[in-house]
Design an enzyme around this catalytic site. Structure first.
Site, mmCIF file in Angstrom:
data_model
loop_
_atom_site.group_PDB
_atom_site.id
_atom_site.type_symbol
_atom_site.label_atom_id
_atom_site.label_comp_id
_atom_site.label_asym_id
_atom_site.label_seq_id
_atom_site.Cartn_x
_atom_site.Cartn_y
_atom_site.Cartn_z
ATOM 1 N N ALA A 66 17.282 -1.720 -6.025
ATOM 2 C CA ALA A 66 15.836 -1.493 -6.049
ATOM 3 C C ALA A 66 15.271 -1.595 -4.642
ATOM 4 O O ALA A 66 15.820 -2.301 -3.790
ATOM 5 C CB ALA A 66 15.155 -2.516 -6.959
ATOM 6 N N ASP A 67 14.183 -0.907 -4.427
ATOM 7 C CA ASP A 67 13.438 -1.054 -3.183
ATOM 8 C C ASP A 67 11.959 -0.915 -3.510
ATOM 9 O O ASP A 67 11.571 -0.007 -4.255
ATOM 10 C CB ASP A 67 13.854 -0.019 -2.142
ATOM 11 C CG ASP A 67 13.414 -0.453 -0.755
ATOM 12 O OD1 ASP A 67 14.199 -1.158 -0.097
ATOM 13 O OD2 ASP A 67 12.281 -0.128 -0.358
ATOM 14 N N THR A 68 11.160 -1.827 -2.975
ATOM 15 C CA THR A 68 9.729 -1.855 -3.258
ATOM 16 C C THR A 68 8.944 -1.696 -1.963
ATOM 17 O O THR A 68 9.276 -2.314 -0.957
ATOM 18 C CB THR A 68 9.335 -3.178 -3.940
ATOM 19 O OG1 THR A 68 10.086 -3.312 -5.146
ATOM 20 C CG2 THR A 68 7.848 -3.218 -4.274
#
Length: 182
Positions: A66-68
């Site tokens: 994931a990357d936010t």
């Protein structure tokens, strides 16, 4: 075996809400080498690169990456490099609505790949200089995209959210749970 492509304590704690046993291994990618794209596409490309980097080491595992990122008026707001940069970000977000995007990339143990981007609108209260300074004194802006974390002192800045609260924390567990269902 389930692998989380991150050493983030926050992501680990959130993932434990839906998966009690997993291993955490950070992805060794050069984020600056990836092209800058519009925010939704950019977070998806980062999540994909993180996940794909672990496939050779864990070919039979389920891998979650994931990357936010925080975006305001179409511009990505990364982690501030200084208190002054954090002040600029928080001041700009005051009284405004911005977006938090998380790119999710999942490779199931059978080789199936699932990807999704989750977007949440976050509206800050109008903030005067004293409120911004009070927030910055907490040092809660450090190592946070957009200079805030909704789970700590940043919660006092937030007037409303439209979307997944856990997305703003960095891992939309409801969406991820559905992606993991076979």
């Amino acid at each position: 075996m389930i692998i989380l492509a991150s050493h983030s304590p926050r992501r680990q704690a959130l993932l434990k809400r839906i998966i009690p046993a997993f291993e955490s291994h950070p992805a060794a990618i050069n984020e600056r080498a990836l092209p800058i794209l519009p925010p939704p596409e950019y977070v998806q490309s980062l999540a994909k690169a993180k996940g794909e980097s672990l496939v050779p080491s864990y070919p039979g595992a389920t891998i979650i990456a994931a990357d936010t990122m925080v975006a305001f008026q179409g511009k990505l707001l990364g982690k501030p490099h200084s208190r002054a940069e954090a002040k600029q970000m928080i001041t700009a977000l005051g009284g405004q609505t911005h977006q938090v995007y998380t790119g999710l990339w999942v490779r199931l143990d059978n080789g199936t790949i699932r990807q999704q981007v989750v977007a949440t609108d976050v509206t800050f209260w109008p903030l005067d200089e004293a409120e911004v300074e009070s927030y910055l004194q907490e040092d809660a802006y450090q190592d946070k995209a957009g200079a805030y974390g909704i789970q700590d002192a940043g919660a006092l800045l937030v007037k409303a959210i439209n979307g997944d609260f856990y997305n703003v924390m960095g891992l939309p567990i409801s969406t991820l749970y559905r992606m993991l269902l076979a």
